[in-house]
Scaffold this motif. Structure first.
Motif, PDB file in Angstrom:
ATOM      1  N   UNK A   1       0.831  -1.210   0.000  1.00  0.00           N
ATOM      2  CA  UNK A   1       0.000   0.000   0.000  1.00  0.00           C
ATOM      3  C   UNK A   1       0.863   1.256   0.000  1.00  0.00           C
ATOM      4  N   UNK A   2       1.930   1.228   0.823  1.00  0.00           N
ATOM      5  CA  UNK A   2       2.826   2.382   0.849  1.00  0.00           C
ATOM      6  C   UNK A   2       3.554   2.553  -0.475  1.00  0.00           C
ATOM      7  N   UNK A   3       3.890   1.405  -1.118  1.00  0.00           N
ATOM      8  CA  UNK A   3       4.563   1.451  -2.414  1.00  0.00           C
ATOM      9  C   UNK A   3       3.680   2.107  -3.467  1.00  0.00           C
ATOM     10  N   UNK A   4       2.385   1.778  -3.445  1.00  0.00           N
ATOM     11  CA  UNK A   4       1.450   2.375  -4.410  1.00  0.00           C
ATOM     12  C   UNK A   4       1.340   3.865  -4.187  1.00  0.00           C
ATOM     13  N   UNK A   5       1.248   4.308  -2.907  1.00  0.00           N
ATOM     14  CA  UNK A   5       1.170   5.745  -2.621  1.00  0.00           C
ATOM     15  C   UNK A   5       2.434   6.456  -3.071  1.00  0.00           C
ATOM     16  N   UNK A   6       3.575   5.793  -2.898  1.00  0.00           N
ATOM     17  CA  UNK A   6       4.836   6.403  -3.320  1.00  0.00           C
ATOM     18  C   UNK A   6       4.854   6.620  -4.836  1.00  0.00           C
ATOM     19  N   UNK A   7       4.332   5.655  -5.617  1.00  0.00           N
ATOM     20  CA  UNK A   7       4.291   5.797  -7.081  1.00  0.00           C
ATOM     21  C   UNK A   7       3.369   6.929  -7.483  1.00  0.00           C
ATOM     22  N   UNK A   8       2.206   7.035  -6.785  1.00  0.00           N
ATOM     23  CA  UNK A   8       1.257   8.107  -7.124  1.00  0.00           C
ATOM     24  C   UNK A   8       1.869   9.464  -6.840  1.00  0.00           C
ATOM     25  N   UNK A   9       2.496   9.603  -5.653  1.00  0.00           N
ATOM     26  CA  UNK A   9       3.104  10.892  -5.324  1.00  0.00           C
ATOM     27  C   UNK A   9       4.250  11.229  -6.274  1.00  0.00           C
ATOM     28  N   UNK A  10       5.013  10.230  -6.679  1.00  0.00           N
ATOM     29  CA  UNK A  10       6.097  10.472  -7.643  1.00  0.00           C
ATOM     30  C   UNK A  10       5.551  10.972  -8.967  1.00  0.00           C
ATOM     31  N   UNK A  11       4.432  10.410  -9.393  1.00  0.00           N
ATOM     32  CA  UNK A  11       3.808  10.865 -10.656  1.00  0.00           C
ATOM     33  C   UNK A  11       3.355  12.305 -10.539  1.00  0.00           C
ATOM     34  N   UNK A  12       2.740  12.659  -9.400  1.00  0.00           N
ATOM     35  CA  UNK A  12       2.283  14.049  -9.209  1.00  0.00           C
ATOM     36  C   UNK A  12       3.462  15.017  -9.186  1.00  0.00           C
ATOM     37  N   UNK A  13       4.538  14.638  -8.540  1.00  0.00           N
ATOM     38  CA  UNK A  13       5.717  15.516  -8.486  1.00  0.00           C
ATOM     39  C   UNK A  13       6.276  15.732  -9.879  1.00  0.00           C
ATOM     40  N   UNK A 223      -1.677  13.063 -18.640  1.00  0.00           N
ATOM     41  CA  UNK A 223      -2.477  12.702 -17.476  1.00  0.00           C
ATOM     42  C   UNK A 223      -3.306  11.445 -17.747  1.00  0.00           C
ATOM     43  N   UNK A 224      -3.807  11.327 -18.992  1.00  0.00           N
ATOM     44  CA  UNK A 224      -4.584  10.131 -19.329  1.00  0.00           C
ATOM     45  C   UNK A 224      -3.709   8.887 -19.287  1.00  0.00           C
ATOM     46  N   UNK A 225      -2.489   9.019 -19.798  1.00  0.00           N
ATOM     47  CA  UNK A 225      -1.583   7.878 -19.780  1.00  0.00           C
ATOM     48  C   UNK A 225      -1.157   7.530 -18.357  1.00  0.00           C
ATOM     49  N   UNK A 226      -1.087   8.562 -17.471  1.00  0.00           N
ATOM     50  CA  UNK A 226      -0.707   8.313 -16.078  1.00  0.00           C
ATOM     51  C   UNK A 226      -1.874   7.789 -15.248  1.00  0.00           C
ATOM     52  N   UNK A 227      -3.059   7.766 -15.825  1.00  0.00           N
ATOM     53  CA  UNK A 227      -4.209   7.248 -15.124  1.00  0.00           C
ATOM     54  C   UNK A 227      -4.899   8.238 -14.230  1.00  0.00           C
ATOM     55  N   UNK A 228      -4.532   9.520 -14.349  1.00  0.00           N
ATOM     56  CA  UNK A 228      -5.158  10.527 -13.487  1.00  0.00           C
ATOM     57  C   UNK A 228      -6.019  11.496 -14.301  1.00  0.00           C
ATOM     58  N   UNK A 229      -6.158  11.258 -15.603  1.00  0.00           N
ATOM     59  CA  UNK A 229      -6.980  12.090 -16.451  1.00  0.00           C
ATOM     60  C   UNK A 229      -8.098  11.296 -17.082  1.00  0.00           C
ATOM     61  N   UNK A 230      -8.919  12.000 -17.879  1.00  0.00           N
ATOM     62  CA  UNK A 230     -10.063  11.359 -18.526  1.00  0.00           C
ATOM     63  C   UNK A 230     -10.023  11.623 -20.021  1.00  0.00           C
ATOM     64  N   UNK A 231     -10.732  10.775 -20.759  1.00  0.00           N
ATOM     65  CA  UNK A 231     -10.817  10.952 -22.200  1.00  0.00           C
ATOM     66  C   UNK A 231     -11.596  12.228 -22.541  1.00  0.00           C
ATOM     67  N   UNK A 232     -12.513  12.595 -21.651  1.00  0.00           N
ATOM     68  CA  UNK A 232     -13.279  13.837 -21.880  1.00  0.00           C
ATOM     69  C   UNK A 232     -12.357  15.059 -21.901  1.00  0.00           C
ATOM     70  N   UNK A 233     -11.374  15.090 -20.990  1.00  0.00           N
ATOM     71  CA  UNK A 233     -10.422  16.203 -20.984  1.00  0.00           C
ATOM     72  C   UNK A 233      -9.615  16.250 -22.285  1.00  0.00           C
ATOM     73  N   UNK A 234      -9.223  15.086 -22.785  1.00  0.00           N
ATOM     74  CA  UNK A 234      -8.472  15.030 -24.049  1.00  0.00           C
ATOM     75  C   UNK A 234      -9.318  15.556 -25.197  1.00  0.00           C
ATOM     76  N   UNK A 235     -10.588  15.157 -25.245  1.00  0.00           N
ATOM     77  CA  UNK A 235     -11.463  15.628 -26.318  1.00  0.00           C
ATOM     78  C   UNK A 235     -11.657  17.141 -26.243  1.00  0.00           C
ATOM     79  N   UNK A 236     -11.800  17.683 -25.043  1.00  0.00           N
ATOM     80  CA  UNK A 236     -11.920  19.125 -24.894  1.00  0.00           C
ATOM     81  C   UNK A 236     -10.678  19.844 -25.427  1.00  0.00           C
ATOM     82  N   UNK A 237      -9.514  19.302 -25.079  1.00  0.00           N
ATOM     83  CA  UNK A 237      -8.267  19.915 -25.542  1.00  0.00           C
ATOM     84  C   UNK A 237      -8.140  19.825 -27.058  1.00  0.00           C
TER      85      UNK A 237
END
Length: 479
Positions: A1-13, A223-237
């Protein structure tokens, strides 16, 4: 669980660092662009050679007949000063006005010729003969007749002086018309130059908008590739990018139209295109009050003395018409001589000197009718003078108020542009942090595009109003 949080925080940084680097780079580019807008006009070392190379064909009746003759071979950057000089030299309207001045000056010389006497000589050489039936021979003779004559009108009841003064007023009218046409062409050149600057800046702004839209699209895709975005945001862009590209395409077409329109105004060669060399910046400040500006316009505008000259010309034409009812007195001198060759008589000559006078007793009212027409022309000129005086005041007030409002708009739009850049940075940071939406980023990008366009529009509107005000309040001492 801590490993997963570390990966998420690394992606945000990683995403936050990328966003901050992109934002700082765009901020530096924006500041560089803003400094460019306020930088002084670049020095053109070869200004004279550029102007000399843009001379049109000296034959005004020549037109291209081959496609390569109208194909654009290159683009030449021109400053406003160079454009004004080219217009004064190449503009067909100014050339036609100059020809009108030369024509009226020739007409004045023709009228002044009546102050001098007319002298002419004529001669006739003839051979004549007759048959003598008694002797069967032909008798012929050759004779030469010559005549020299001098005529001068001593008194014309004011017709001669009225004709000369009328011609002088016509010269004055055409000179003032040339001056007015020069001012009109100068204003048109300045206005079209600012339009060209606006078209160039709109292309630059829309290119920047496309770059911003492309950056937003890359961020949403990441962001979509990192799993923190949506396809809707891509279409808007993607939709936002397509809209920005369409606006860029339209602005490029408008830029090409503005260039060709400006080239037509300057009467440039068919294979040359031009672009604005001066940066977009305030052309200057108007220091006089509104009241001082109105009085100066009344004193310097060429239209008012032009109507006065038309009134004076109509008065001289009225006197010229009435002079036909007065006495006319002239003197004439003639010298005649005749010589018949092969005879025993020498040259026979003689002379005559006399006075000629005439007085029109009745012309059916034609002269007085012409005088009445001239009086009507006097009234028309006076009415036009009053109308032009009121129009001049309105023009000055209109452009003066526009100048003041546009100056305030420049200050407001400059502040709004700085705020729009800051808002876009915050919107992107909020979006990357997950507390904002892609819609906010797109709205901030569009706000920045509008703010840049509003600032450029405010500056160019100010320059147009200043050029119009300078044309309305023209000083002959500076021309």
């Amino acid at each position: 669980m801590n490993f997963i949080l570390f990966r998420v925080h690394s992606t945000w940084v990683t995403l936050l660092v990328a966003v901050l680097m992109t934002t700082l780079a765009k901020s530096a580019n924006a500041e560089t662009t803003a400094q460019t807008l306020q930088s002084p006009s670049p020095t053109v070392n070869n200004s004279r050679s550029i102007i000399d190379n843009l001379s049109p064909n000296p034959n005004p009746l020549l037109f291209p007949t081959k496609p390569e003759e109208v194909r654009i071979q290159g683009t030449v950057p021109l400053s406003l000063a160079q454009a004004l000089e080219l217009a004064r030299r190449n503009n067909p309207t100014l050339q036609a006005s100059q020809f009108q001045v030369e024509r009226s000056r020739s007409a004045l010389r023709e009228a002044q010729a009546a102050l001098l006497p007319n002298a002419n000589v004529s001669g006739n050489l003839a051979n004549s003969g007759s048959n003598l039936f008694t002797g069967g021979s032909t008798q012929s003779s050759t004779a030469f007749n010559g005549q020299a004559q001098v005529n001068y009108n001593l008194y014309t009841s004011g017709n001669r002086q009225a004709n000369i003064r009328s011609s002088e007023e016509q010269v004055r009218i055409d000179e003032l018309n040339l001056e007015n046409q020069s001012l009109v062409v100068g204003l048109n050149v300045a206005t079209q130059y600012y339009n060209l600057q606006g078209a160039d800046e709109q292309v630059r702004i829309n290119r920047s908008a496309v770059e911003n839209a492309q950056a937003s699209l890359r961020d949403t895709q990441a962001r979509l590739q990192a799993g923190v975005g949506t396809q809707f945001d891509v279409l808007q862009a993607q939709v936002n990018l397509a809209n920005a590209q369409q606006q860029l395409t339209n602005s490029i077409a408008n830029q090409q139209i503005a260039r060709r329109q400006f080239g037509t105004l300057l009467n440039l060669p068919q294979s040359v295109d031009i672009t604005a060399a001066d940066p977009v910046q305030l052309a200057g400040l108007w220091q006089q009050t509104l009241e001082q500006t109105i009085v100066q316009a009344f004193q310097n505008r060429p239209e008012l003395p032009q109507f006065l000259a038309q009134r004076n010309q109509a008065e001289q034409q009225r006197r010229q018409a009435l002079s036909q009812l007065g006495p006319q007195l002239g003197v004439t001198g003639t010298y005649n001589f005749r010589d018949i060759y092969n005879d025993a008589i020498s040259v026979v000559d003689g002379y005559s000197v006399g006075l000629q006078s005439s007085l029109t007793l009745f012309d059916g009212g034609a002269a007085r009718a012409r005088a009445a027409q001239s009086r009507a022309n006097i009234a028309i000129a006076e009415t036009q003078f009053a109308n032009q005086r009121d129009q001049i005041r309105f023009d000055v007030e209109q452009f003066y108020f526009q100048l003041q409002s546009n100056l305030e708009n420049v200050q407001t739009s400059t502040l709004a542009l700085s705020q729009a850049r800051e808002a876009l940075q915050i919107a992107r940071l909020r979006f990357q942090a997950g507390v904002g939406t892609q819609t906010e980023v797109i709205a901030a990008e569009n706000d920045l595009t509008r703010a840049e366009g509003n600032r450029v529009t405010a500056i160019l509107d100010y320059n147009r109003a200043l050029a119009s005000l300078q044309r309305s309040v023209t000083s002959r001492a500076t021309r």
